[in-house]
Design a protein around this motif. Structure first.
Motif, PDB file in Angstrom:
ATOM      1  N   ARG A  63     -10.535  54.521  -3.207  1.00 37.60           N
ATOM      2  CA  ARG A  63      -9.185  55.088  -3.196  1.00 37.60           C
ATOM      3  C   ARG A  63      -9.180  56.612  -3.143  1.00 37.60           C
ATOM      4  O   ARG A  63      -8.464  57.206  -2.330  1.00 37.60           O
ATOM      5  CB  ARG A  63      -8.423  54.615  -4.434  1.00 37.60           C
ATOM      6  N   TRP A  64      -9.958  57.259  -4.022  1.00 33.65           N
ATOM      7  CA  TRP A  64      -9.828  58.700  -4.163  1.00 33.65           C
ATOM      8  C   TRP A  64     -10.956  59.507  -3.527  1.00 33.65           C
ATOM      9  O   TRP A  64     -10.707  60.596  -3.038  1.00 33.65           O
ATOM     10  CB  TRP A  64      -9.695  59.074  -5.637  1.00 33.65           C
ATOM     11  N   VAL A  65     -12.172  58.980  -3.552  1.00 29.65           N
ATOM     12  CA  VAL A  65     -13.295  59.754  -3.017  1.00 29.65           C
ATOM     13  C   VAL A  65     -13.396  59.600  -1.504  1.00 29.65           C
ATOM     14  O   VAL A  65     -13.443  60.573  -0.761  1.00 29.65           O
ATOM     15  CB  VAL A  65     -14.623  59.354  -3.703  1.00 29.65           C
ATOM     16  N   HIS A  66     -13.397  58.344  -1.030  1.00 33.44           N
ATOM     17  CA  HIS A  66     -13.569  58.095   0.399  1.00 33.44           C
ATOM     18  C   HIS A  66     -12.254  57.886   1.141  1.00 33.44           C
ATOM     19  O   HIS A  66     -12.236  57.845   2.367  1.00 33.44           O
ATOM     20  CB  HIS A  66     -14.479  56.879   0.606  1.00 33.44           C
ATOM     21  N   LYS A  67     -11.163  57.719   0.393  1.00 33.76           N
ATOM     22  CA  LYS A  67      -9.818  57.534   0.971  1.00 33.76           C
ATOM     23  C   LYS A  67      -9.764  56.392   1.989  1.00 33.76           C
ATOM     24  O   LYS A  67      -9.233  56.534   3.090  1.00 33.76           O
ATOM     25  CB  LYS A  67      -9.323  58.833   1.602  1.00 33.76           C
ATOM     26  N   ILE A  68     -10.322  55.252   1.605  1.00 31.78           N
ATOM     27  CA  ILE A  68     -10.306  54.057   2.454  1.00 31.78           C
ATOM     28  C   ILE A  68      -8.951  53.374   2.271  1.00 31.78           C
ATOM     29  O   ILE A  68      -8.481  53.230   1.135  1.00 31.78           O
ATOM     30  CB  ILE A  68     -11.458  53.097   2.075  1.00 31.78           C
ATOM     31  N   PRO A  69      -8.306  52.936   3.360  1.00 35.75           N
ATOM     32  CA  PRO A  69      -7.012  52.254   3.233  1.00 35.75           C
ATOM     33  C   PRO A  69      -7.109  51.023   2.307  1.00 35.75           C
ATOM     34  O   PRO A  69      -8.136  50.339   2.268  1.00 35.75           O
ATOM     35  CB  PRO A  69      -6.678  51.826   4.661  1.00 35.75           C
ATOM     36  N   VAL A  70      -6.031  50.772   1.591  1.00 35.35           N
ATOM     37  CA  VAL A  70      -6.006  49.693   0.595  1.00 35.35           C
ATOM     38  C   VAL A  70      -6.376  48.346   1.209  1.00 35.35           C
ATOM     39  O   VAL A  70      -7.217  47.624   0.660  1.00 35.35           O
ATOM     40  CB  VAL A  70      -4.625  49.603  -0.090  1.00 35.35           C
ATOM     41  N   ASN A  71      -5.749  47.984   2.351  1.00 31.86           N
ATOM     42  CA  ASN A  71      -6.017  46.670   2.942  1.00 31.86           C
ATOM     43  C   ASN A  71      -7.485  46.488   3.305  1.00 31.86           C
ATOM     44  O   ASN A  71      -8.052  45.417   3.112  1.00 31.86           O
ATOM     45  CB  ASN A  71      -5.133  46.438   4.167  1.00 31.86           C
ATOM     46  N   ARG A  93     -10.176  43.768   1.623  1.00 29.12           N
ATOM     47  CA  ARG A  93     -11.031  42.869   2.425  1.00 29.12           C
ATOM     48  C   ARG A  93     -12.505  43.052   2.071  1.00 29.12           C
ATOM     49  O   ARG A  93     -13.233  42.085   1.881  1.00 29.12           O
ATOM     50  CB  ARG A  93     -10.835  43.146   3.918  1.00 29.12           C
ATOM     51  N   ILE A  94     -12.941  44.294   1.979  1.00 25.56           N
ATOM     52  CA  ILE A  94     -14.345  44.578   1.699  1.00 25.56           C
ATOM     53  C   ILE A  94     -14.758  44.048   0.326  1.00 25.56           C
ATOM     54  O   ILE A  94     -15.810  43.412   0.188  1.00 25.56           O
ATOM     55  CB  ILE A  94     -14.625  46.097   1.784  1.00 25.56           C
ATOM     56  N   LEU A  95     -13.927  44.305  -0.680  1.00 31.13           N
ATOM     57  CA  LEU A  95     -14.257  43.886  -2.040  1.00 31.13           C
ATOM     58  C   LEU A  95     -13.854  42.449  -2.339  1.00 31.13           C
ATOM     59  O   LEU A  95     -14.229  41.908  -3.380  1.00 31.13           O
ATOM     60  CB  LEU A  95     -13.591  44.830  -3.050  1.00 31.13           C
TER      61      LEU A  95
END
Length: 128
Positions: free
Chosen positions: A73-81, A85-87
Motif C-alpha cells: 500500500r505505502w512503500v510500493h503503491k501497488i493498486p488494492v485489487n 489477487r497477489i496475496l
C-alpha cells in the motif's frame, strides 16, 4: 496540557507512510509549510533520515501479512485489487492488516511512551 517527550502520534506514523516516497528521497513532504530547517546535524544524519530508518525497521518487524499489506500500500503503491489477487485475501482483511501495521509501527516507535499516552487517555488527561 500533558506532553511526553519523544512521542510520535499515529497520525504522524500514517503521514510518514503516506509520504514514504518523499521520505525515501529525502524531499520535503508535499503539504509541508515553507520553513527554515534549522542547523545541520553534526553527524550528517537528518531528522527525516532518522524517521525513515525507524519506520523501515518497524515495517521489517511487522507480522508477515501486515508487512506485505503495508509495503504494497505505502512503500510500493501497488493498486488494492492487484494486491488482493497477489496475496489472495479479502478487501476487509487487507484494510484490517493496514490498520494493524500502523498500530504496530506506532507501538514499536514509541515503546513505553505509547503506554503512558494510553493511560493518560483512559484517565481523560489527553484527547485522542
Amino acid at each position: 496540557m500533558t506532553r511526553i517527550e519523544g512521542y510520535v502520534s499515529k497520525k504522524t506514523v500514517l503521514s510518514w507512510l503516506e509520504d514514504y516516497e518523499s521520505l525515501d528521497a529525502g524531499d520535503v513532504p508535499p503539504e509541508a509549510l515553507p520553513s527554515n530547517s534549522g542547523p545541520k546535524a553534526y553527524d550528517g544524519v537528518s531528522a527525516r533520515q532518522l524517521n525513515k530508518m525507524m519506520l523501515d525497521q518497524a515495517i521489517e518487524n511487522l507480522p508477515k501479512l501486515a508487512k506485505a499489506c503495508c509495503k504494497a500500500r505505502w512503500v510500493h503503491k501497488i493498486p488494492v485489487n492487484k494486491t488482493l489477487r497477489i496475496l489472495d485475501i479479502e478487501r476487509d482483511v487487507y484494510y484490517n492488516r493496514c490498520r494493524l501495521a500502523v498500530t504496530l509501527i506506532y507501538q514499536e516507535i514509541n515503546g513505553e511512551q505509547a503506554n503512558y499516552m494510553a493511560l493518560l487517555r483512559k484517565i481523560n488527561f489527553v484527547k485522542a
